[in-house]
Write a protein that holds these residues in place. Structure first.
Motif, PDB file in Angstrom:
ATOM      1  N   ARG A  67       0.912  -1.288   0.121  1.00 20.88           N
ATOM      2  CA  ARG A  67      -0.067  -0.114   0.146  1.00 20.88           C
ATOM      3  C   ARG A  67       1.047   1.208  -0.050  1.00 20.88           C
ATOM      4  N   MET A  68       1.943   1.156   0.632  1.00 25.09           N
ATOM      5  CA  MET A  68       2.946   2.486   0.684  1.00 25.09           C
ATOM      6  C   MET A  68       3.363   2.682  -0.738  1.00 25.09           C
ATOM      7  N   HIS A  69       3.594   1.359  -1.534  1.00 28.98           N
ATOM      8  CA  HIS A  69       4.025   1.577  -3.057  1.00 28.98           C
ATOM      9  C   HIS A  69       2.791   2.499  -3.696  1.00 28.98           C
ATOM     10  N   GLU A  70       1.615   1.876  -3.493  1.00 28.24           N
ATOM     11  CA  GLU A  70       0.443   2.234  -4.262  1.00 28.24           C
ATOM     12  C   GLU A  70       0.445   3.703  -4.006  1.00 28.24           C
ATOM     13  N   ALA A  71       0.803   4.294  -2.819  1.00 31.24           N
ATOM     14  CA  ALA A  71       0.718   5.750  -2.390  1.00 31.24           C
ATOM     15  C   ALA A  71       1.912   6.518  -2.614  1.00 31.24           C
ATOM     16  N   SER A  83      19.272  -4.662   4.411  1.00 30.56           N
ATOM     17  CA  SER A  83      19.393  -6.267   4.711  1.00 30.56           C
ATOM     18  C   SER A  83      18.130  -6.310   6.027  1.00 30.56           C
ATOM     19  N   SER A  84      17.678  -5.168   6.289  1.00 31.81           N
ATOM     20  CA  SER A  84      16.430  -5.064   7.303  1.00 31.81           C
ATOM     21  C   SER A  84      15.126  -4.608   6.487  1.00 31.81           C
ATOM     22  N   ASN A  85      15.557  -4.589   5.190  1.00 29.56           N
ATOM     23  CA  ASN A  85      14.223  -3.649   4.555  1.00 29.56           C
ATOM     24  C   ASN A  85      13.102  -4.634   4.200  1.00 29.56           C
ATOM     25  N   SER A  86      12.115  -4.803   5.097  1.00 33.08           N
ATOM     26  CA  SER A  86      11.110  -5.853   4.321  1.00 33.08           C
ATOM     27  C   SER A  86      10.181  -5.626   3.042  1.00 33.08           C
ATOM     28  N   THR A  87      10.382  -4.293   2.702  1.00 31.80           N
ATOM     29  CA  THR A  87       9.668  -4.176   1.446  1.00 31.80           C
ATOM     30  C   THR A  87      10.199  -4.853   0.349  1.00 31.80           C
ATOM     31  N   VAL A 140      13.682   5.832   1.566  1.00 30.18           N
ATOM     32  CA  VAL A 140      13.632   5.202   0.211  1.00 30.18           C
ATOM     33  C   VAL A 140      12.433   5.333  -0.609  1.00 30.18           C
ATOM     34  N   GLU A 141      12.313   5.801  -1.646  1.00 32.04           N
ATOM     35  CA  GLU A 141      11.032   5.809  -2.449  1.00 32.04           C
ATOM     36  C   GLU A 141      10.891   4.451  -3.140  1.00 32.04           C
ATOM     37  N   THR A 142       9.462   4.153  -2.635  1.00 28.59           N
ATOM     38  CA  THR A 142       8.846   2.776  -2.861  1.00 28.59           C
ATOM     39  C   THR A 142       8.758   2.361  -4.251  1.00 28.59           C
ATOM     40  N   PRO A 143       8.389   3.244  -5.300  1.00 32.08           N
ATOM     41  CA  PRO A 143       8.232   3.057  -6.558  1.00 32.08           C
ATOM     42  C   PRO A 143       9.788   2.800  -6.894  1.00 32.08           C
ATOM     43  N   ALA A 144      10.550   3.401  -6.731  1.00 30.51           N
ATOM     44  CA  ALA A 144      12.116   3.181  -7.246  1.00 30.51           C
ATOM     45  C   ALA A 144      12.589   1.926  -6.850  1.00 30.51           C
ATOM     46  N   LEU A 145      12.236   1.394  -5.425  1.00 35.72           N
ATOM     47  CA  LEU A 145      12.621  -0.010  -4.992  1.00 35.72           C
ATOM     48  C   LEU A 145      12.011  -1.045  -5.794  1.00 35.72           C
ATOM     49  N   TYR A 146      10.720  -0.758  -6.096  1.00 35.73           N
ATOM     50  CA  TYR A 146      10.005  -1.860  -6.990  1.00 35.73           C
ATOM     51  C   TYR A 146      10.538  -2.009  -8.276  1.00 35.73           C
ATOM     52  N   ARG A 147      11.097  -0.952  -8.802  1.00 34.30           N
ATOM     53  CA  ARG A 147      11.612  -0.942 -10.132  1.00 34.30           C
ATOM     54  C   ARG A 147      12.965  -1.760 -10.014  1.00 34.30           C
ATOM     55  N   ILE A 148      13.684  -1.295  -9.113  1.00 33.43           N
ATOM     56  CA  ILE A 148      15.070  -1.977  -8.876  1.00 33.43           C
ATOM     57  C   ILE A 148      14.987  -3.527  -8.681  1.00 33.43           C
ATOM     58  N   VAL A 149      14.052  -3.959  -7.769  1.00 31.91           N
ATOM     59  CA  VAL A 149      13.801  -5.362  -7.471  1.00 31.91           C
ATOM     60  C   VAL A 149      13.292  -6.186  -8.820  1.00 31.91           C
ATOM     61  N   ASP A 150      12.476  -5.496  -9.629  1.00 33.02           N
ATOM     62  CA  ASP A 150      12.032  -6.011 -10.811  1.00 33.02           C
ATOM     63  C   ASP A 150      13.034  -6.121 -11.929  1.00 33.02           C
ATOM     64  N   GLY A 151      13.975  -5.203 -12.018  1.00 31.71           N
ATOM     65  CA  GLY A 151      15.120  -5.375 -12.777  1.00 31.71           C
ATOM     66  C   GLY A 151      16.178  -6.497 -12.289  1.00 31.71           C
ATOM     67  N   ILE A 152      16.280  -6.686 -11.167  1.00 37.24           N
ATOM     68  CA  ILE A 152      17.080  -7.780 -10.549  1.00 37.24           C
ATOM     69  C   ILE A 152      16.519  -9.123 -10.813  1.00 37.24           C
TER      70      ILE A 152
END
Length: 164
Positions: A67-71, A83-87, A140-152
């Motif tokens: 939901r944080m990502h959606e917002a 290493s502690s980032n549950s997102t 950390v910007e959640t949309p950026a984090l999601y993009r990075i994880v998707d790329g990985i």
């Protein structure tokens, strides 16, 4: 009537001092998921934590970190690194579900070490670093984090490294 300490959403929070203090404040609210609850305050509180309960079959889309990502929210890492980032767990599940994939039986991660997101986030400006008191902080910007994880995920699948 149950004793207050046995009501699941009133059990002690184990996720740290900040969620404990926030949930104790008059404007703070704690989710009703006792094994990994979240605390929030502000105009998006209900949207972010309202559906986070212990009912079976919780959807990924109901998770507070999704939901944080959606917002277009931000995650503050205070005194800890990725290493502690549950997102990252939630972003990983989202990336897999968008591809119609699931983790293999017994698989827990495809990202590898969670610190793999750190440098790419710096490169794209997806996180700010600083200090709060003596603690290191990352915002950390959640949309950026999601993009990075998707790329990985794309890279690990193409190299045959993802356990899906």
């Amino acid at each position: 009537r149950q004793a207050e300490d046995t009501v699941p959403w009133r059990m002690p929070v184990w996720t740290g001092a900040i969620p404990v203090r926030l949930s104790e404040r008059p404007e703070g609210r704690r989710s009703r998921q006792y094994s990994g609850s979240f605390a929030a305050w502000g105009r998006l509180t209900e949207h972010v934590i309202g559906d986070h309960t212990n009912r079976p079959g919780q959807l990924l889309q109901e998770h507070p970190l999704h939901r944080m990502h959606e917002a277009n929210g931000r995650i503050l890492l205070l005194g800890v690194d990725h290493s502690s980032n549950s997102t990252i767990h939630v972003a990983q599940q989202f990336a897999l579900s968008n591809r119609g994939l699931k983790l293999a039986e017994g698989g827990t991660e495809y990202v590898g070490h969670f610190q793999h997101v750190d440098a790419p986030l710096d490169i794209i400006g997806g996180q700010a670093r600083g200090k709060i008191g003596d603690a290191t902080a990352r915002l950390v910007e959640t949309p950026a984090l999601y993009r990075i994880v998707d790329g990985i995920l794309d890279e690990r699948i193409s190299r045959g490294l993802a356990v899906v």
